[in-house]
Scaffold this active site. Structure first.
Site, PDB file in Angstrom:
ATOM      1  N   GLU A  71      -5.271  86.022 -40.657  1.00 15.03           N
ATOM      2  CA  GLU A  71      -5.788  85.798 -42.207  1.00 15.03           C
ATOM      3  C   GLU A  71      -5.305  86.294 -43.090  1.00 15.03           C
ATOM      4  O   GLU A  71      -5.395  87.078 -43.397  1.00 15.03           O
ATOM      5  CB  GLU A  71      -7.282  85.887 -41.750  1.00 15.03           C
ATOM      6  CG  GLU A  71      -8.249  85.809 -43.008  1.00 15.03           C
ATOM      7  CD  GLU A  71      -9.396  86.177 -42.520  1.00 15.03           C
ATOM      8  OE1 GLU A  71     -10.079  86.841 -41.785  1.00 15.03           O
ATOM      9  OE2 GLU A  71     -10.008  86.196 -43.518  1.00 15.03           O
ATOM     10  N   ARG A  75      -7.386  86.940 -52.297  1.00 16.45           N
ATOM     11  CA  ARG A  75      -7.257  88.220 -52.921  1.00 16.45           C
ATOM     12  C   ARG A  75      -6.667  88.139 -53.574  1.00 16.45           C
ATOM     13  O   ARG A  75      -6.435  89.025 -54.767  1.00 16.45           O
ATOM     14  CB  ARG A  75      -7.758  89.173 -52.072  1.00 16.45           C
ATOM     15  CG  ARG A  75      -8.845  89.173 -51.115  1.00 16.45           C
ATOM     16  CD  ARG A  75      -8.869  90.490 -50.397  1.00 16.45           C
ATOM     17  NE  ARG A  75      -9.908  90.004 -49.437  1.00 16.45           N
ATOM     18  CZ  ARG A  75     -10.232  91.038 -48.600  1.00 16.45           C
ATOM     19  NH1 ARG A  75     -10.190  92.592 -48.582  1.00 16.45           N
ATOM     20  NH2 ARG A  75     -11.918  90.854 -48.153  1.00 16.45           N
ATOM     21  N   LYS A 159     -18.576  84.478 -39.273  1.00 14.67           N
ATOM     22  CA  LYS A 159     -17.914  85.872 -39.585  1.00 14.67           C
ATOM     23  C   LYS A 159     -18.856  86.527 -39.587  1.00 14.67           C
ATOM     24  O   LYS A 159     -19.760  87.029 -40.225  1.00 14.67           O
ATOM     25  CB  LYS A 159     -16.860  85.826 -40.383  1.00 14.67           C
ATOM     26  CG  LYS A 159     -16.436  86.630 -41.291  1.00 14.67           C
ATOM     27  CD  LYS A 159     -15.430  86.701 -42.270  1.00 14.67           C
ATOM     28  CE  LYS A 159     -15.240  88.337 -42.863  1.00 14.67           C
ATOM     29  NZ  LYS A 159     -13.543  87.832 -43.034  1.00 14.67           N
TER      30      LYS A 159
HETATM   31  C1  3PG Z   1     -12.792  91.135 -44.477  1.00 14.68           C
HETATM   32  O1  3PG Z   1     -12.066  90.453 -45.313  1.00 14.68           O
HETATM   33  O2  3PG Z   1     -12.895  90.979 -43.760  1.00 14.68           O
HETATM   34  C2  3PG Z   1     -12.307  92.702 -44.471  1.00 14.68           C
HETATM   35  O3  3PG Z   1     -12.295  92.964 -46.226  1.00 14.68           O
HETATM   36  C3  3PG Z   1     -12.277  93.206 -43.484  1.00 14.68           C
HETATM   37  O4  3PG Z   1     -12.550  94.028 -43.852  1.00 14.68           O
HETATM   38  P1  3PG Z   1     -11.855  95.830 -43.705  1.00 14.68           P
HETATM   39  O5  3PG Z   1     -10.949  96.157 -44.806  1.00 14.68           O
HETATM   40  O6  3PG Z   1     -12.531  97.019 -43.125  1.00 14.68           O
HETATM   41  O7  3PG Z   1     -10.821  95.794 -42.301  1.00 14.68           O
END
Ligand code: 3PG
Length: 240
Positions: A71, A75, A159
């Site tokens: 994924e 960002r 999700k």
């Molecule tokens: C996401 O966008 O899925 C999360 O920011 C992932 O979360 P994590 O950094 O705690 O794994």
């Protein structure tokens, strides 16, 4: 107003037009495709790529560690370019895009030809854009009401974000009561220590997270280190 699942107004029941039925079948097929894709992936790294030159070696490191489904999050300003580079140069990778926040993002992503789209949340506008598209899409939910909105547009794969902070496994189990047919990909606080516990839940089809590709390792170009994290994670999951 959701474009499908409409129950009609007044005394006259809503009769679905053929085009609505086709759209509904298409969406169901898309959701099934997404479930198959998530199940095959099991763990999905959530990538924040800051420099375009990191995209290909990062994807190669993940693939070398046995992780093919990625994924790429929207960002950073080079995210789309990074996804394009990975798709062109790492054919083993199954590339999706995350952090899709609005219909404009959705349109940009759709044109890329990626395998799937994910959002940390949902809005009616975003869900509408996704129902009008053939791109398999998982909206993000953290509450029953958000899940009901997703379902009203036909999305039954979501999700669960931020998974640990939004109630953890107990929270997910609670959602499983009223929504037994929804499948989830929890992300947010998932890591090596708890991935297997999440994956043992019957309504969890995959987990995602950034632990497979820490920012510090990407910045340092520690591709072997990232491959090692992937291998260790997959080995631990096999043994679980
Ligand atoms: C996401 O966008 O899925 C999360 O920011 C992932 O979360 P994590 O950094 O705690 O794994």
């Amino acid at each position: 107003m959701p474009c499908r699942r409409r129950s009609g107004t007044g005394r006259r029941p809503h009769v679905k037009r053929p085009s609505e039925k086709i759209q509904e079948m298409t969406t169901t097929a898309q959701q099934n495709h997404l479930v198959a894709l998530f199940k095959a992936a099991t763990v999905i790294p959530v990538l924040t790529i800051e420099r375009i030159q990191d995209a290909v070696p990062l994807a190669q490191a993940l693939v070398a560690g046995g992780i093919r489904t990625l994924e790429v999050t929207l960002r950073t300003s080079i995210a789309i370019e990074a996804a394009r580079a990975i798709m062109a140069e790492v054919p083993e990778a199954v590339v999706g895009i995350g952090t899709i926040l609005n219909p404009a993002d959705f349109t940009r992503v759709e044109k890329l030809g990626v395998a799937f789209g994910i959002s940390p949340g949902l809005t009616p506008d975003l869900l509408k854009a996704a129902t009008d598209s053939s791109l398999p899409f998982a909206p993000g939910i953290a509450t029953a009401s958000e899940l009901m909105l997703a379902l009203s547009y036909g999305f039954d794969v979501a999700k669960f974000f931020p998974a640990e902070q939004a109630g953890g496994i107990k929270g997910l189990r609670s959602l499983g009561g009223p929504f037994p047919n929804v499948r989830f990909c929890p992300t947010g606080g998932v890591g090596e220590a708890n991935a297997a516990t999440w994956l043992a839940e019957p309504n969890v089809v995959a987990v995602g997270g950034s632990w497979l590709c820490p920012t510090a390792e990407i910045r340092a170009g520690n591709w072997a280190g990232i491959t090692a994290i992937c291998q260790r994670t997959l080995k631990a999951l096999k043994g679980a």
